[in-house]
Scaffold this motif. Sequence first.
Motif, PDB file in Angstrom:
ATOM      1  N   GLN A 178     -11.686 -38.425  37.562  1.00 53.95           N
ATOM      2  CA  GLN A 178     -10.236 -38.600  37.732  1.00 53.95           C
ATOM      3  C   GLN A 178      -9.802 -38.103  39.109  1.00 53.95           C
ATOM      4  O   GLN A 178      -9.007 -38.749  39.797  1.00 53.95           O
ATOM      5  CB  GLN A 178      -9.480 -37.815  36.650  1.00 53.95           C
ATOM      6  CG  GLN A 178      -9.494 -38.498  35.293  1.00 53.95           C
ATOM      7  CD  GLN A 178      -9.163 -37.548  34.156  1.00 53.95           C
ATOM      8  OE1 GLN A 178      -9.034 -36.349  34.349  1.00 53.95           O
ATOM      9  NE2 GLN A 178      -9.027 -38.087  32.959  1.00 53.95           N
ATOM     10  N   SER A 218     -19.606 -33.599   9.989  1.00 53.84           N
ATOM     11  CA  SER A 218     -19.394 -34.989  10.406  1.00 53.84           C
ATOM     12  C   SER A 218     -19.640 -36.021   9.311  1.00 53.84           C
ATOM     13  O   SER A 218     -19.398 -37.194   9.517  1.00 53.84           O
ATOM     14  CB  SER A 218     -20.297 -35.310  11.588  1.00 53.84           C
ATOM     15  OG  SER A 218     -21.639 -35.311  11.146  1.00 53.84           O
ATOM     16  N   HIS A 219     -20.165 -35.612   8.164  1.00 56.14           N
ATOM     17  CA  HIS A 219     -20.483 -36.550   7.077  1.00 56.14           C
ATOM     18  C   HIS A 219     -21.421 -37.644   7.553  1.00 56.14           C
ATOM     19  O   HIS A 219     -21.228 -38.806   7.219  1.00 56.14           O
ATOM     20  CB  HIS A 219     -19.220 -37.207   6.511  1.00 56.14           C
ATOM     21  CG  HIS A 219     -18.269 -36.245   5.915  1.00 56.14           C
ATOM     22  ND1 HIS A 219     -18.188 -36.006   4.571  1.00 56.14           N
ATOM     23  CD2 HIS A 219     -17.366 -35.431   6.491  1.00 56.14           C
ATOM     24  CE1 HIS A 219     -17.267 -35.089   4.348  1.00 56.14           C
ATOM     25  NE2 HIS A 219     -16.762 -34.721   5.496  1.00 56.14           N
ATOM     26  N   PHE A 222     -19.349 -42.754  24.489  1.00 57.55           N
ATOM     27  CA  PHE A 222     -18.326 -43.631  25.020  1.00 57.55           C
ATOM     28  C   PHE A 222     -17.767 -43.034  26.290  1.00 57.55           C
ATOM     29  O   PHE A 222     -17.415 -41.871  26.336  1.00 57.55           O
ATOM     30  CB  PHE A 222     -17.234 -43.771  23.968  1.00 57.55           C
ATOM     31  CG  PHE A 222     -16.486 -45.042  24.092  1.00 57.55           C
ATOM     32  CD1 PHE A 222     -17.111 -46.239  23.778  1.00 57.55           C
ATOM     33  CD2 PHE A 222     -15.183 -45.050  24.495  1.00 57.55           C
ATOM     34  CE1 PHE A 222     -16.429 -47.426  23.884  1.00 57.55           C
ATOM     35  CE2 PHE A 222     -14.493 -46.237  24.602  1.00 57.55           C
ATOM     36  CZ  PHE A 222     -15.107 -47.427  24.289  1.00 57.55           C
ATOM     37  N   ALA A 231      -4.467 -29.217  17.921  1.00 52.66           N
ATOM     38  CA  ALA A 231      -4.052 -30.614  17.790  1.00 52.66           C
ATOM     39  C   ALA A 231      -3.618 -30.894  16.350  1.00 52.66           C
ATOM     40  O   ALA A 231      -2.625 -31.585  16.109  1.00 52.66           O
ATOM     41  CB  ALA A 231      -5.185 -31.549  18.191  1.00 52.66           C
ATOM     42  N   ILE A 232      -4.350 -30.328  15.403  1.00 56.54           N
ATOM     43  CA  ILE A 232      -3.997 -30.554  14.004  1.00 56.54           C
ATOM     44  C   ILE A 232      -2.740 -29.765  13.636  1.00 56.54           C
ATOM     45  O   ILE A 232      -1.865 -30.266  12.930  1.00 56.54           O
ATOM     46  CB  ILE A 232      -5.187 -30.217  13.094  1.00 56.54           C
ATOM     47  CG1 ILE A 232      -6.293 -31.237  13.381  1.00 56.54           C
ATOM     48  CG2 ILE A 232      -4.787 -30.251  11.633  1.00 56.54           C
ATOM     49  CD1 ILE A 232      -7.547 -31.023  12.631  1.00 56.54           C
ATOM     50  N   THR A 253     -14.899 -42.507  28.801  1.00 53.56           N
ATOM     51  CA  THR A 253     -13.436 -42.648  28.832  1.00 53.56           C
ATOM     52  C   THR A 253     -12.976 -43.450  30.033  1.00 53.56           C
ATOM     53  O   THR A 253     -12.032 -44.227  29.957  1.00 53.56           O
ATOM     54  CB  THR A 253     -12.758 -41.264  28.947  1.00 53.56           C
ATOM     55  OG1 THR A 253     -13.475 -40.349  28.147  1.00 53.56           O
ATOM     56  CG2 THR A 253     -11.330 -41.316  28.514  1.00 53.56           C
ATOM     57  N   ILE A 254     -13.625 -43.236  31.166  1.00 55.69           N
ATOM     58  CA  ILE A 254     -13.121 -43.818  32.405  1.00 55.69           C
ATOM     59  C   ILE A 254     -13.298 -45.336  32.437  1.00 55.69           C
ATOM     60  O   ILE A 254     -12.360 -46.069  32.707  1.00 55.69           O
ATOM     61  CB  ILE A 254     -13.829 -43.183  33.621  1.00 55.69           C
ATOM     62  CG1 ILE A 254     -13.724 -41.654  33.567  1.00 55.69           C
ATOM     63  CG2 ILE A 254     -13.269 -43.738  34.916  1.00 55.69           C
ATOM     64  CD1 ILE A 254     -12.384 -41.078  33.894  1.00 55.69           C
ATOM     65  N   SER A 255     -14.500 -45.804  32.107  1.00 53.51           N
ATOM     66  CA  SER A 255     -14.708 -47.246  32.180  1.00 53.51           C
ATOM     67  C   SER A 255     -14.405 -47.914  30.846  1.00 53.51           C
ATOM     68  O   SER A 255     -14.246 -49.125  30.771  1.00 53.51           O
ATOM     69  CB  SER A 255     -16.154 -47.551  32.581  1.00 53.51           C
ATOM     70  OG  SER A 255     -17.020 -47.186  31.526  1.00 53.51           O
ATOM     71  N   GLY A 256     -14.321 -47.121  29.776  1.00 52.03           N
ATOM     72  CA  GLY A 256     -14.071 -47.691  28.463  1.00 52.03           C
ATOM     73  C   GLY A 256     -15.279 -48.410  27.893  1.00 52.03           C
ATOM     74  O   GLY A 256     -15.143 -49.252  27.009  1.00 52.03           O
ATOM     75  N   GLU A 257     -16.464 -48.104  28.404  1.00 49.51           N
ATOM     76  CA  GLU A 257     -17.668 -48.782  27.928  1.00 49.51           C
ATOM     77  C   GLU A 257     -18.603 -47.776  27.249  1.00 49.51           C
ATOM     78  O   GLU A 257     -18.655 -46.618  27.636  1.00 49.51           O
ATOM     79  CB  GLU A 257     -18.426 -49.403  29.114  1.00 49.51           C
ATOM     80  CG  GLU A 257     -17.654 -50.444  29.878  1.00 49.51           C
ATOM     81  CD  GLU A 257     -17.398 -51.699  29.063  1.00 49.51           C
ATOM     82  OE1 GLU A 257     -18.204 -52.000  28.157  1.00 49.51           O
ATOM     83  OE2 GLU A 257     -16.382 -52.379  29.323  1.00 49.51           O
ATOM     84  N   PRO A 258     -19.370 -48.260  26.253  1.00 52.84           N
ATOM     85  CA  PRO A 258     -20.397 -47.384  25.685  1.00 52.84           C
ATOM     86  C   PRO A 258     -21.541 -47.228  26.680  1.00 52.84           C
ATOM     87  O   PRO A 258     -21.808 -48.144  27.469  1.00 52.84           O
ATOM     88  CB  PRO A 258     -20.870 -48.140  24.446  1.00 52.84           C
ATOM     89  CG  PRO A 258     -20.434 -49.540  24.633  1.00 52.84           C
ATOM     90  CD  PRO A 258     -19.298 -49.549  25.599  1.00 52.84           C
ATOM     91  N   LEU A 284     -22.818 -43.904  19.426  1.00 54.85           N
ATOM     92  CA  LEU A 284     -21.540 -44.310  20.001  1.00 54.85           C
ATOM     93  C   LEU A 284     -20.572 -43.145  20.010  1.00 54.85           C
ATOM     94  O   LEU A 284     -19.707 -43.039  20.864  1.00 54.85           O
ATOM     95  CB  LEU A 284     -20.929 -45.445  19.168  1.00 54.85           C
ATOM     96  CG  LEU A 284     -21.424 -46.853  19.465  1.00 54.85           C
ATOM     97  CD1 LEU A 284     -20.824 -47.819  18.480  1.00 54.85           C
ATOM     98  CD2 LEU A 284     -21.058 -47.241  20.884  1.00 54.85           C
ATOM     99  N   ARG A 285     -20.705 -42.270  19.011  1.00 51.41           N
ATOM    100  CA  ARG A 285     -19.785 -41.145  18.899  1.00 51.41           C
ATOM    101  C   ARG A 285     -20.166 -40.049  19.888  1.00 51.41           C
ATOM    102  O   ARG A 285     -19.441 -39.095  20.071  1.00 51.41           O
ATOM    103  CB  ARG A 285     -19.830 -40.612  17.474  1.00 51.41           C
ATOM    104  CG  ARG A 285     -18.749 -39.598  17.165  1.00 51.41           C
ATOM    105  CD  ARG A 285     -18.833 -39.110  15.734  1.00 51.41           C
ATOM    106  NE  ARG A 285     -20.178 -38.694  15.404  1.00 51.41           N
ATOM    107  CZ  ARG A 285     -20.877 -39.153  14.381  1.00 51.41           C
ATOM    108  NH1 ARG A 285     -20.372 -40.040  13.593  1.00 51.41           N
ATOM    109  NH2 ARG A 285     -22.093 -38.734  14.147  1.00 51.41           N
TER     110      ARG A 285
END
Lengths: 503, 323
Positions: A457, A412-413, A184, A335-336, A186-191, A202-203
């Motif tokens: 960016q 990742s299961h 995915f 983060a967690i 991030t910048i264009s938001g497209e796969p 996709l991941r």
Amino acid sequence: MEILSFLADGVLLALLPINLFLIVIGVTVGLFIGAMPGLGSVNGVAILLPITFLVPPSSAIIFLAAIYYGAMYGGAISSVTLGIPGASTAVATTFDGRPLALKGRASLALVTAALASFVGGTVANIFFTLFAPLLASLALSFGPPEIFALMLLAFATFVGLGGDDIPKTVFSICFGLVLASVGFDTISGEPRLVLFDIPGFLRGIGFIVLAIGVYGIGEMLWTIEQTRGEITSMNPKMTVKGMVEDAREAARLGWRGTTIGSILGFFVGVLPAAGATPGSLMSYGVAKMMSRNPQDYGNGTPDGVAAPEAANNSASTGAMLPMLTLGIPGSPTTAILLGGMVIWGLTPGPRLFVDESEFVWGLIGSFYISNVAALVINLAFIPLFIWMLRMPFTILSPLIFVLSIVGGFAASHSMHDLWLIVIFGIGAFFMRKFDYPLAPAVLAIVLGPIAEPTLRQSLLLSSGDPTIFFTRPIAGPITVIAIVLILLPALKLFRRNRAVVHS
Amino acid sequence: MKLTKRLFLGLAAGSALATLPLSALAEGWQPRRPIDFTIMAGPGGGADQIARFVQSVAEANDLTNRPLVPTNRGGGSGAEALLHLKDARDPDHTLMVTLNSFYTTPIRQEGLGVDIEAFTPITMMGVDPFVLWVHKDSGITTFEQFVERVKEMDGGFVMGGTGSGQEDSIVIAYMAGAYDLKIKYIPYDGGGAVAKDLAGQQIMATVNNPAEAKGFYEAGDFVPLLAFSDERMEAYPDVPTMKEKGHDFSYYNQRALVGAPGMSEEAAAYYREVFGKVYESDEWQKYLVSESLSPLPMDEAQTRAYWATQVQNHRDLLAKIAN
């Protein structure tokens, strides 16, 4: 001097029986989670987060921080003994840890890793104690152009090293970058690059998947082929005397890498978005570059173990800094931890040091204690891990295969990732056969997802003008150094050719 | 010894068998294995925090007889999680913590073949409003000054967000359309990174959830200018809303629990009761206040109606952005 009295209070808090008990348990659990391929501190902290509600917040975070620390030490163990990075932060440790183990010096590698980790952690703690607020503002001054310049520098250290075949190194980096761009955007938001329309892509392709495939499966296939299955990586029996000698040798041969890793790792760790994995890879590259014997790297030099291990511990402390002072995690694990703090009713951010000083200094105090505990516990377990290595290869190799698969699934299961691990393993085997270096591909898949968005960016910020990387006060010098490093091998080649002509 | 051991095992098994159907009868449907608790986002974000919070409240109060197992499946802006639920082999044990990509991702990626109407509503835990923030050093203190500054800079004003088609970009696009603003939009991979770059003044303004900006606001670094909520927010009583400015627009990120398509009525009823208790717990109520979430309780039918309007709203908003 105010800081010292705060710190003394913090250390006393960490030494309370319950906290000390949690530190010992946390470090031990972390050590084993870190040693298990695929599972890293992220998994350990996430799994154990809910049980921390039984204790007060300061004890809870001390416990989680101890797991985090333990995992950083533990990652080196499987990197050295099995050749599979125990956690993403320990990938660079395999570069030299594994060759050392194959030479029968696994104990030297593990002792070096433990000592370097200890020094790295301690140096970072001291930096943290003295300069926390100052470093927080430094972290803020790193915008996208600065981060990209830093990533460029990391790539440059790997390309500009010479020794390896440069075109093949560049190919390997590009291969890694392509893999990193799957998924995915991030910048264009497209796969994008969703290969064969398989939804699993996709991941994106996880770094840990590539690392386990390349180092777990690929390395095992390579070893089997090289030795026709007759290898038994013999290691002498562990004795206290032997360990003391190893410690001496580690100090003598690994101090340079430890110093570089401790300092560089901390600063990379402090920058949000970077974290311990880029920190340890960069430290390896820089240590190799600054070494007088760069050809030893990759063939088993204690320096090559010390640099990434010092760096990943140092960076893991560094990554706590933006979390505590800015409320911005510097790594997935922090983060967690950050989520945990919110659940306990604390607001991480600029006010935390003032409003919750007891909590913050208790945590910092616990870093010092955890570090000592981790060193002692790690050293105590080293004979156990060495004993594992004395298994015949016919037993060890299926074990590595099973651990790779189990670890890949645990991360990742997903069955999709398991197939990828197998495919990457076979691919890595052939790349090795044709002499393509694998480390740059691994580096690229770690740094690619940081470098690509920050590049785009930056260019968005400057409306497409690339001089933004040269005109900003921090980004400028870093970019220039990186470019010089990339051009260095070409220059050397040119001079060598001229010398040939003259003679 | 052997005999007693066997006897003991037999007794234990016997008593287990004897009590199992009884308790099942008494309490209706019960989970029989660990519950897959899928999170539609990566670790550390708002949805992740909420999932882990809910899990710990459920665990602390012993609300489920089988553990909740949180797994982050944030890939493809939640597409991974949606597909995982759609193809769940055991819908009775598969739940998801959502955000608004629950609506937007199926619209934006029709190829996934995900129809959210088929999912099972469980509990709406609350909705997260959006606020427009600037750095205090910008000197901007009101929304009017902000509009003026953006117009002055004529395309040079830089805002950060979490990417085109994401929640904040929808808000920014609406605002830009309503006031005829030219804004340079830089996408980041998470709300935390956006807030950090506003604090470092790499960007000039953001639309963040209050939870993400709270630390900097309390330290005095961030100034809130406008709330995109229906009414003024309790935590920010002096901040006007978009509605007060005469534009009928509000936007929230939903924090809801959703079951896999095909979940049985009995299982859904069980989870609604469990998470209803979590919702009412002191812990959750405190969390709603401290993180400035708005409560929005609704039952199954209301949720389905809410979904339908949200899907329509997002379809309209995304179409507007695309033009």
